[in-house]
Design a protein around this motif. Structure first.
Motif, PDB file in Angstrom:
ATOM      1  N   UNK A 157       0.819  -1.207   0.000  1.00 47.19           N
ATOM      2  CA  UNK A 157       0.000   0.000   0.000  1.00 47.19           C
ATOM      3  C   UNK A 157       0.854   1.260   0.000  1.00 47.19           C
ATOM      4  N   UNK A 158       2.155   1.121   0.254  1.00 44.30           N
ATOM      5  CA  UNK A 158       3.033   2.286   0.389  1.00 44.30           C
ATOM      6  C   UNK A 158       4.137   2.324  -0.660  1.00 44.30           C
ATOM      7  N   UNK A 159       4.123   1.365  -1.579  1.00 43.73           N
ATOM      8  CA  UNK A 159       5.126   1.341  -2.630  1.00 43.73           C
ATOM      9  C   UNK A 159       5.240  -0.053  -3.217  1.00 43.73           C
ATOM     10  N   UNK A 160       6.078  -0.191  -4.219  1.00 45.57           N
ATOM     11  CA  UNK A 160       6.291  -1.497  -4.838  1.00 45.57           C
ATOM     12  C   UNK A 160       7.201  -2.352  -3.963  1.00 45.57           C
ATOM     13  N   UNK A 161       6.743  -3.535  -3.622  1.00 39.02           N
ATOM     14  CA  UNK A 161       7.536  -4.468  -2.821  1.00 39.02           C
ATOM     15  C   UNK A 161       8.354  -5.338  -3.768  1.00 39.02           C
ATOM     16  N   UNK A 162       9.665  -5.329  -3.586  1.00 39.27           N
ATOM     17  CA  UNK A 162      10.563  -6.114  -4.445  1.00 39.27           C
ATOM     18  C   UNK A 162      10.754  -7.520  -3.875  1.00 39.27           C
ATOM     19  N   UNK A 163      11.195  -7.578  -2.635  1.00 35.06           N
ATOM     20  CA  UNK A 163      11.445  -8.869  -1.989  1.00 35.06           C
ATOM     21  C   UNK A 163      11.083  -8.794  -0.515  1.00 35.06           C
ATOM     22  N   UNK A 164      10.752  -9.950   0.052  1.00 38.01           N
ATOM     23  CA  UNK A 164      10.526 -10.071   1.491  1.00 38.01           C
ATOM     24  C   UNK A 164      11.252 -11.318   1.992  1.00 38.01           C
ATOM     25  N   UNK A 165      12.000 -11.153   3.053  1.00 36.83           N
ATOM     26  CA  UNK A 165      12.720 -12.276   3.667  1.00 36.83           C
ATOM     27  C   UNK A 165      12.265 -12.408   5.110  1.00 36.83           C
ATOM     28  N   UNK A 166      11.682 -13.541   5.440  1.00 33.39           N
ATOM     29  CA  UNK A 166      11.212 -13.792   6.791  1.00 33.39           C
ATOM     30  C   UNK A 166      12.382 -14.232   7.659  1.00 33.39           C
ATOM     31  N   UNK A 167      12.473 -13.658   8.842  1.00 32.82           N
ATOM     32  CA  UNK A 167      13.543 -13.979   9.788  1.00 32.82           C
ATOM     33  C   UNK A 167      12.980 -14.808  10.931  1.00 32.82           C
ATOM     34  N   UNK A 168      13.784 -15.688  11.461  1.00 30.68           N
ATOM     35  CA  UNK A 168      13.372 -16.533  12.564  1.00 30.68           C
ATOM     36  C   UNK A 168      14.414 -16.485  13.663  1.00 30.68           C
ATOM     37  N   UNK A 169      14.057 -17.007  14.820  1.00 30.02           N
ATOM     38  CA  UNK A 169      14.978 -17.040  15.945  1.00 30.02           C
ATOM     39  C   UNK A 169      14.785 -15.868  16.866  1.00 30.02           C
ATOM     40  N   UNK A 170      15.894 -15.419  17.468  1.00 26.53           N
ATOM     41  CA  UNK A 170      15.837 -14.351  18.465  1.00 26.53           C
ATOM     42  C   UNK A 170      15.351 -13.043  17.849  1.00 26.53           C
ATOM     43  N   UNK A 171      15.691 -12.821  16.571  1.00 32.41           N
ATOM     44  CA  UNK A 171      15.276 -11.597  15.887  1.00 32.41           C
ATOM     45  C   UNK A 171      14.098 -11.902  14.963  1.00 32.41           C
ATOM     46  N   UNK A 172      13.041 -12.439  15.537  1.00 30.51           N
ATOM     47  CA  UNK A 172      11.871 -12.782  14.735  1.00 30.51           C
ATOM     48  C   UNK A 172      11.308 -11.533  14.074  1.00 30.51           C
ATOM     49  N   UNK A 173      11.181 -11.583  12.770  1.00 26.18           N
ATOM     50  CA  UNK A 173      10.699 -10.434  12.024  1.00 26.18           C
ATOM     51  C   UNK A 173      10.874 -10.670  10.549  1.00 26.18           C
ATOM     52  N   UNK A 174      11.163  -9.617   9.804  1.00 26.21           N
ATOM     53  CA  UNK A 174      11.307  -9.741   8.357  1.00 26.21           C
ATOM     54  C   UNK A 174      12.102  -8.569   7.814  1.00 26.21           C
ATOM     55  N   UNK A 175      12.628  -8.765   6.607  1.00 23.56           N
ATOM     56  CA  UNK A 175      13.253  -7.698   5.834  1.00 23.56           C
ATOM     57  C   UNK A 175      12.389  -7.465   4.605  1.00 23.56           C
ATOM     58  N   UNK A 176      12.107  -6.196   4.312  1.00 26.00           N
ATOM     59  CA  UNK A 176      11.275  -5.834   3.168  1.00 26.00           C
ATOM     60  C   UNK A 176      12.065  -4.871   2.290  1.00 26.00           C
ATOM     61  N   UNK A 177      12.204  -5.218   1.023  1.00 24.80           N
ATOM     62  CA  UNK A 177      12.884  -4.326   0.078  1.00 24.80           C
ATOM     63  C   UNK A 177      11.850  -3.634  -0.789  1.00 24.80           C
TER      64      UNK A 177
END
Length: 404
Positions: free
Chosen positions: A237-257
């Motif tokens: 909704x805020x721009x074109x999403x190129x890639x998303x990488x889901x993170x696991x473990x202690x730093x549970x989250x994601x990277x969005x390009x």
């Protein structure tokens, strides 16, 4: 009266000219000169002041104190900036001298911070002083000591042409030979060597602000149940999403390009602190320039749901922070309010409070859905955006501003 008559006779025989323009005098109907009330602390909008009131029209990109400082500081020493919401997005900018404020106003009024958007409408403020209690992206006091920040040093008695002295700091009555004070602001700024910002048509950043270049975003405090597709539904909704990488473990989250730095900044501005699935998101820039390929990375480059692919600013008109109201389109005409309510319940989201269909204007329906909580609306959007049901019919939802 005798002295007035004598003055009139002298002017009639010896015309007064100023900058090659003849000055004309005549009698006024007013019998007295009335000064403004003392002690009121207020000034009319047209009275020269060292504080400017800036209204930012069509603010589709985030505007911070840093943004305004970058724009205003070439015209003189900026003391304080206060950004607020009253009649749209507005800001007070306090200069050290009324002359600096005047030059900035004449040069920047009507100019775009970013091409085609964030247009500056500038007038003199009616306030006498600005009070700043903390330094952040909404308020800033540049007169106090701050770690890692240094103000340019100005001589209390600047000399024209002296090294390190900003021309806008020169007292116009002191630097009479230069004569910029009697010019129009843009001409004065050019004469003094100040770039005429906003006069060039370019990509976002036309006023000398470098467009943001960081495109990768870190998203922390994600619920374990969130998928890359659901995260795409929110960030697209805020721009074109190129890639998303889901993170696991202690730093549970994601990277969005995102597609570019402005889109990344917009997503951070709108989504940082948003509450979804029992977690309060922490969204910020990543130090990584791009997301590398891995089994946890999903590529959305060619997704037809990226709606910022055509370029221009049209796609940015409907960018809002999360709210309790969703806008839907492309719903089959056979759908009723009850059908939509069941759709939300059956997919595990909360039932909406109110559903409003717009008058039909084609083969599909559109309208608004209101929830009792912003987080419930956000969760519903992440789960149901572009859902396919009943012969590939789609229900698309996007965030709308509060109160719609």
């Amino acid at each position: 009266m005798d002295s007035l008559q004598s003055s009139s006779n002298i002017i009639a025989t010896n015309p007064i000219t100023f900058q090659n323009q003849k000055i004309y005098f005549s009698y006024s109907k007013s019998q007295h000169l009335h000064s403004s009330k003392k002690g009121s602390g207020a000034q009319t909008p047209t009275s020269p002041s060292n504080i400017l009131l800036c209204s930012i029209l069509t603010p589709i990109f985030p505007i911070s104190t840093s943004t305004l400082y970058t724009i205003m500081s070439p015209y003189g020493r900026v003391l304080r900036i206060v950004i607020f919401q009253k009649k749209g997005l507005q800001a007070f900018v306090e200069f050290e001298s009324p002359y600096s404020a005047w030059v900035a106003k004449e040069a920047l009024n009507g100019q775009d911070i970013y091409t085609g958007s964030c247009t500056l409408q500038i007038d003199y403020a009616r306030v006498a002083t600005l009070n700043v209690k903390q330094n952040d992206d909404k308020t800033y006091d540049y007169t106090s000591e701050h770690p890692g920040f240094s103000l340019p040093s100005y001589s209390p008695f600047p000399q024209p042409g002296a090294p390190g002295v900003h021309p806008a700091q020169l007292d116009p009555t002191y630097a009479k030979p230069a004569g910029p004070y009697m010019m129009m602001g843009q001409q004065a700024a050019t004469t003094m060597g100040i770039p005429p910002y906003g006069m060039y048509s370019a990509a976002p950043g036309a006023m000398g602000i470098e467009p943001p270049s960081q495109t990768v975003i870190m998203v922390h405090r994600l619920a374990d149940s969130v998928t890359s597709d659901q995260l795409f539904n929110l960030f697209c909704l805020y721009g074109n999403v190129i890639k998303i990488k889901m993170l696991q473990g202690a730093k549970s989250g994601a990277m969005v390009q995102m597609g570019d730095g402005i889109q990344a900044d917009t997503a951070i501005h709108c989504l940082n602190g948003a509450s979804i699935f029992g977690q309060r998101l922490s969204v910020f820039h990543s130090k990584h320039p791009a997301i590398s390929e891995s089994d946890k990375t999903k590529d959305f480059t060619d997704s037809p749901l990226n709606r910022f692919t055509k370029g221009g600013l049209g796609s940015y008109k409907n960018i809002y922070k999360p709210s309790a109201t969703l806008y839907f389109i492309n719903v089959p005409t056979s759908f009723t309010e009850k059908d939509l309510t069941h759709l939300f319940i059956n997919t595990g989201t909360h039932a909406p409070n109110t559903i409003k269909f717009f008058p039909p204007s084609g083969p599909k329906l559109m309208g608004l859905i209101e929830f009792s909580d912003v987080k419930w609306a956000t969760e519903a959007l992440m789960i149901l955006y572009h859902i396919t049901k009943q012969q590939q019919q789609q229900q698309q939802q996007q965030q709308q501003s509060p109160g719609v």
